[in-house]
Design an enzyme around this catalytic site. Structure first.
Site, mmCIF file in Angstrom:
data_model
loop_
_atom_site.group_PDB
_atom_site.id
_atom_site.type_symbol
_atom_site.label_atom_id
_atom_site.label_comp_id
_atom_site.label_asym_id
_atom_site.label_seq_id
_atom_site.Cartn_x
_atom_site.Cartn_y
_atom_site.Cartn_z
ATOM 1 C CG ASP A 173 -17.226 -3.858 -14.104
ATOM 2 O OD1 ASP A 173 -17.347 -3.438 -15.269
ATOM 3 O OD2 ASP A 173 -17.017 -3.113 -13.127
ATOM 4 C CG ASP A 207 -12.913 0.549 -15.856
ATOM 5 O OD1 ASP A 207 -11.747 0.248 -16.130
ATOM 6 O OD2 ASP A 207 -13.716 0.999 -16.692
#
Length: 228
Positions: free
Chosen positions: A8, A10
């Site tokens: 991922d 953020d």
């Protein structure tokens, strides 16, 4: 045999939310109505953290302003955004994490719910060639064409991340079982579906909900930014 490493973006590889910060950056540039957009940005961000984001409405709101400007102008602004907002936040430990997987020969991919316009240059900083992000429609379908301001394809959000990853693997003639280990690093409880899909889920800088879930499930927890 090479393993699979999914990341991922953020609050996982970077200690901020690139989509939220891009919204703030547009307000700063004056290319959106400051009060209205800032309020909208805050509301969507709160919905995301609460796990109740309407991803289609969010993407439309974030992408609509892009249709007003040329790709050259947008690139100039994005270069400024990278220099002022994103690059100063990147920590050595995050770069090293990705580097270790690359040096091990793992198949690496950034999988994010943030759109590809914002995230492609960030993935490049980490040296990850493959990015799965929410796709941005262009006028005639050519990657260099002007944006329409609308999303396209399956959003890489929640279960959509599994759909997109599996489609990518299929395009390579691969599936989950071809990898002895499949890793996914994420901070968000929104990513529990994909975390449950891999052999090695790593809750990375996890939010409170994911941390509790990871502890109960016996998943590895990595506080990446504290290690820097």
């Amino acid at each position: 045999m090479a393993n699979l490493a999914l990341f991922d973006l953020d609050h996982t590889l970077i200690p901020t939310d690139s989509d939220y910060e891009w919204g703030r950056f547009m307000v700063k540039l004056g290319i959106v109505d400051a009060e209205r957009f800032a309020e909208q940005n805050e509301r969507f961000y709160a919905d995301y953290k609460a796990g109740k984001l309407d991803i289609h409405a969010y993407l439309l709101a974030m992408l609509t302003p892009l249709a007003k400007y040329s790709r050259a102008q947008l690139k100039e602004w994005h270069d400024q955004y990278m220099h002022e907002v994103i690059k100063p936040t990147i920590v050595p430990a995050a770069l090293e994490l990705v580097k270790q997987h690359k040096e091990a020969g793992d198949l690496c991919c950034v999988v994010t719910a943030t759109n590809e316009f914002i995230t492609a240059p960030i993935a490049e900083v980490f040296g990850v060639d493959k990015l799965i992000a929410c796709e941005v429609e262009t006028v005639d379908g050519h990657p260099a064409s002007a944006f329409t301001g609308r999303p396209t394809g399956t959003p890489s959000y929640r279960e959509g991340k599994i759909v997109r990853v599996e489609a990518w693997l299929a395009s390579l003639g691969k599936r989950w079982s071809d990898f002895e280990h499949s890793y996914f690093y994420s901070d968000s409880h929104n990513d529990i579906p994909l975390l449950e899909k891999v052999t090695d889920p790593i809750a990375t800088n996890p939010d409170d909900t994911l941390r509790a879930h990871a502890q109960q499930a016996g998943w590895r927890i990595l506080d990446l930014f504290q290690a820097s």
